[in-house]
Structures are given as C-alpha cells and as structure tokens.
Design a protein around this motif. Structure first.
Motif, mmCIF file in Angstrom:
data_model
loop_
_atom_site.group_PDB
_atom_site.id
_atom_site.type_symbol
_atom_site.label_atom_id
_atom_site.label_comp_id
_atom_site.label_asym_id
_atom_site.label_seq_id
_atom_site.Cartn_x
_atom_site.Cartn_y
_atom_site.Cartn_z
ATOM 1 N N VAL A 38 1.067 -1.446 -0.784
ATOM 2 C CA VAL A 38 0.367 0.242 -0.007
ATOM 3 C C VAL A 38 0.794 1.190 -0.099
ATOM 4 C CG1 VAL A 38 -2.092 1.206 1.621
ATOM 5 C CG2 VAL A 38 -1.577 -1.336 1.249
ATOM 6 N N PHE A 39 0.758 2.075 -0.988
ATOM 7 C CA PHE A 39 1.414 3.319 -0.625
ATOM 8 C C PHE A 39 0.378 4.848 -1.229
ATOM 9 C CE2 PHE A 39 4.205 0.687 -3.586
ATOM 10 C CZ PHE A 39 5.421 1.005 -3.002
ATOM 11 N N ALA A 40 1.135 5.647 -0.122
ATOM 12 C CA ALA A 40 0.197 6.650 -0.512
ATOM 13 C C ALA A 40 1.572 8.400 -0.490
ATOM 14 C CB ALA A 40 -0.176 7.265 1.292
ATOM 15 N N ILE A 41 0.200 8.969 -0.863
ATOM 16 C CA ILE A 41 0.690 10.551 -1.263
ATOM 17 C C ILE A 41 0.856 11.080 0.296
ATOM 18 C CG2 ILE A 41 1.175 12.541 -2.371
ATOM 19 C CD1 ILE A 41 2.456 10.620 -3.448
ATOM 20 N N VAL A 42 1.383 11.438 0.908
ATOM 21 C CA VAL A 42 1.327 12.662 2.716
ATOM 22 C C VAL A 42 1.493 13.646 2.374
ATOM 23 C CG1 VAL A 42 1.369 11.928 5.264
ATOM 24 C CG2 VAL A 42 1.908 9.823 3.999
ATOM 25 N N ASP A 43 0.534 14.613 2.758
ATOM 26 C CA ASP A 43 0.975 15.665 3.587
ATOM 27 C C ASP A 43 1.765 15.859 4.570
ATOM 28 O OD1 ASP A 43 0.982 16.701 0.818
ATOM 29 O OD2 ASP A 43 -1.228 17.440 1.113
ATOM 30 N N PHE A 44 2.386 16.605 5.290
ATOM 31 C CA PHE A 44 2.837 16.681 6.305
ATOM 32 C C PHE A 44 2.229 17.646 6.959
ATOM 33 C CE2 PHE A 44 5.602 13.255 5.058
ATOM 34 C CZ PHE A 44 5.517 12.304 5.889
ATOM 35 N N ASP A 45 1.931 18.056 8.026
ATOM 36 C CA ASP A 45 1.777 18.711 9.299
ATOM 37 C C ASP A 45 2.271 19.960 8.733
ATOM 38 O OD1 ASP A 45 -0.732 17.846 9.887
ATOM 39 O OD2 ASP A 45 0.156 17.457 11.750
ATOM 40 N N GLY A 46 2.603 21.439 8.867
ATOM 41 C CA GLY A 46 3.567 22.251 8.826
ATOM 42 C C GLY A 46 4.039 22.213 7.367
ATOM 43 N N LEU A 54 3.025 2.282 3.117
ATOM 44 C CA LEU A 54 2.734 2.260 4.929
ATOM 45 C C LEU A 54 2.471 0.537 4.960
ATOM 46 C CD1 LEU A 54 -1.569 4.171 3.411
ATOM 47 C CD2 LEU A 54 0.237 4.746 4.878
ATOM 48 N N THR A 55 2.376 0.610 6.352
ATOM 49 C CA THR A 55 2.126 -0.356 7.502
ATOM 50 C C THR A 55 1.288 -0.231 7.896
ATOM 51 O OG1 THR A 55 3.905 -1.889 8.155
ATOM 52 C CG2 THR A 55 3.881 0.627 8.851
ATOM 53 N N ASP A 56 1.230 -1.962 9.078
ATOM 54 C CA ASP A 56 0.742 -2.067 9.843
ATOM 55 C C ASP A 56 -1.010 -1.793 9.884
ATOM 56 O OD1 ASP A 56 3.545 -2.789 11.764
ATOM 57 O OD2 ASP A 56 3.346 -0.381 12.485
ATOM 58 N N THR A 57 -1.728 -2.179 8.442
ATOM 59 C CA THR A 57 -2.836 -1.009 7.995
ATOM 60 C C THR A 57 -2.939 -2.653 6.640
ATOM 61 O OG1 THR A 57 -4.142 0.647 7.237
ATOM 62 C CG2 THR A 57 -2.010 -0.259 6.183
ATOM 63 N N GLU A 58 -4.435 -2.723 6.770
ATOM 64 C CA GLU A 58 -5.071 -3.148 5.887
ATOM 65 C C GLU A 58 -5.404 -2.618 4.823
ATOM 66 O OE1 GLU A 58 -5.354 -6.876 5.317
ATOM 67 O OE2 GLU A 58 -4.454 -6.852 7.789
ATOM 68 N N ALA A 59 -5.302 -2.860 3.045
ATOM 69 C CA ALA A 59 -5.516 -1.604 2.589
ATOM 70 C C ALA A 59 -7.181 -1.443 2.240
ATOM 71 C CB ALA A 59 -5.356 -2.504 0.835
ATOM 72 N N SER A 60 -8.310 -1.865 2.411
ATOM 73 C CA SER A 60 -8.924 -1.458 2.921
ATOM 74 C C SER A 60 -9.313 -0.229 3.512
ATOM 75 C CB SER A 60 -10.118 -2.427 2.648
ATOM 76 O OG SER A 60 -9.977 -3.416 4.282
ATOM 77 N N GLU A 61 -8.636 -0.385 4.845
ATOM 78 C CA GLU A 61 -8.760 1.214 5.835
ATOM 79 C C GLU A 61 -8.253 2.244 5.831
ATOM 80 O OE1 GLU A 61 -6.062 -1.681 8.892
ATOM 81 O OE2 GLU A 61 -7.742 -2.372 9.262
ATOM 82 N N TRP A 86 11.942 4.436 5.743
ATOM 83 C CA TRP A 86 10.767 4.829 6.569
ATOM 84 C C TRP A 86 9.507 4.263 5.636
ATOM 85 C CZ3 TRP A 86 11.191 7.034 11.094
ATOM 86 C CH2 TRP A 86 12.218 7.514 11.571
ATOM 87 N N LYS A 87 8.614 3.907 6.510
ATOM 88 C CA LYS A 87 7.263 3.832 5.835
ATOM 89 C C LYS A 87 6.302 4.780 7.128
ATOM 90 C CE LYS A 87 8.186 -0.668 4.907
ATOM 91 N NZ LYS A 87 7.654 -2.454 4.668
ATOM 92 N N ALA A 88 5.025 4.457 6.693
ATOM 93 C CA ALA A 88 4.105 5.292 7.389
ATOM 94 C C ALA A 88 2.843 4.779 7.625
ATOM 95 C CB ALA A 88 3.380 6.611 6.582
ATOM 96 N N ARG A 89 2.463 5.153 9.357
ATOM 97 C CA ARG A 89 1.501 3.795 9.618
ATOM 98 C C ARG A 89 0.136 4.421 10.233
ATOM 99 N NH1 ARG A 89 4.671 1.836 14.261
ATOM 100 N NH2 ARG A 89 4.591 3.611 15.584
ATOM 101 N N PRO A 90 -1.077 4.515 10.107
ATOM 102 C CA PRO A 90 -2.171 4.859 10.292
ATOM 103 C C PRO A 90 -2.338 5.484 12.438
ATOM 104 C CG PRO A 90 -2.522 3.043 9.180
ATOM 105 C CD PRO A 90 -1.242 2.960 9.020
ATOM 106 N N VAL A 91 -1.999 6.799 12.548
ATOM 107 C CA VAL A 91 -2.261 6.532 13.720
ATOM 108 C C VAL A 91 -3.634 5.585 14.403
ATOM 109 C CG1 VAL A 91 -2.486 8.492 14.755
ATOM 110 C CG2 VAL A 91 -1.205 9.362 13.393
ATOM 111 N N ARG A 92 -3.627 5.822 15.567
ATOM 112 C CA ARG A 92 -4.563 5.117 15.761
ATOM 113 C C ARG A 92 -5.423 5.819 17.569
ATOM 114 N NH1 ARG A 92 -5.125 1.381 12.598
ATOM 115 N NH2 ARG A 92 -3.069 0.146 12.249
#
Length: 97
Positions: A38-46, A54-61, A86-92
């Motif tokens: 699962v790949f994403a384009i992420v806009d960072f705060d600031g 992405l890691t620690d997630t299901e594609a459907s999430e 580096w990878k990104a993971r959803p904030v729980r």
C-alpha cells in the motif's frame, strides 16, 4: 531554477512528523513479504509532501484523510544484512498528540 537559488531550504526532522493521506494505491503484483503493498502520498503537518509505503494496515482501511505517523522499518534482508527505511502507519486512537 527561479532566482538562481540552489538547495535554498532548511532541513527539518520528519521522524516525529504526522500527516494526512492525500491519495493512495494498492500494488498486488510487486513482491512483498506481506502483500499487497500500500503506497500513499502524504501531506505533512506544517508542510511537505512525501510518497511512502504504508505498514500496519489493511489496504481497505486506507482512505483520503487517513492520519499517519512515520515509523522506521526493515525493508528486506539479504545475506544477513538488514535494510531499513521509513514507512508510515495509520495513527490509532489516542496515538496522536
């Protein structure tokens, strides 16, 4: 190049950076030890935008607007040598300050 400036930027540590998924895609064909990728384009705060796995997630999430945080993970191992990046993971819930 505008104005003749080259590398006229300030370094900013992103290890503790949180961001928001702008768009994402799922790759079911590329090799992965835990498919699909699962790949994403992420806009960072600031400020700042980064394409990241992405890691620690299901594609459907994963959806536009999903909040993520950065995490340092092993990409692969070869001949006993581990490669990390580096990878990104959803904030729980309760995970973002």
């Amino acid at each position: 190049m505008v104005g003749g400036a080259l590398d006229d930027m300030e370094p900013i540590a992103m290890a503790d950076g949180n961001g928001t998924v702008v768009t994402s895609t799922v790759d079911r064909l590329a090799y992965s030890p835990s498919p699909p990728i699962v790949f994403a384009i992420v806009d960072f705060d600031g400020g700042g935008r980064y394409p990241v796995e992405l890691t620690d997630t299901e594609a459907s999430e994963v959806r536009t607007g999903t909040r993520v945080e950065m995490t340092f993970r092993r990409l692969f191992s070869a001949d006993g040598i581990h490669d990390y990046f580096w990878k990104a993971r959803p904030v729980r819930l309760g995970g973002e300050g």
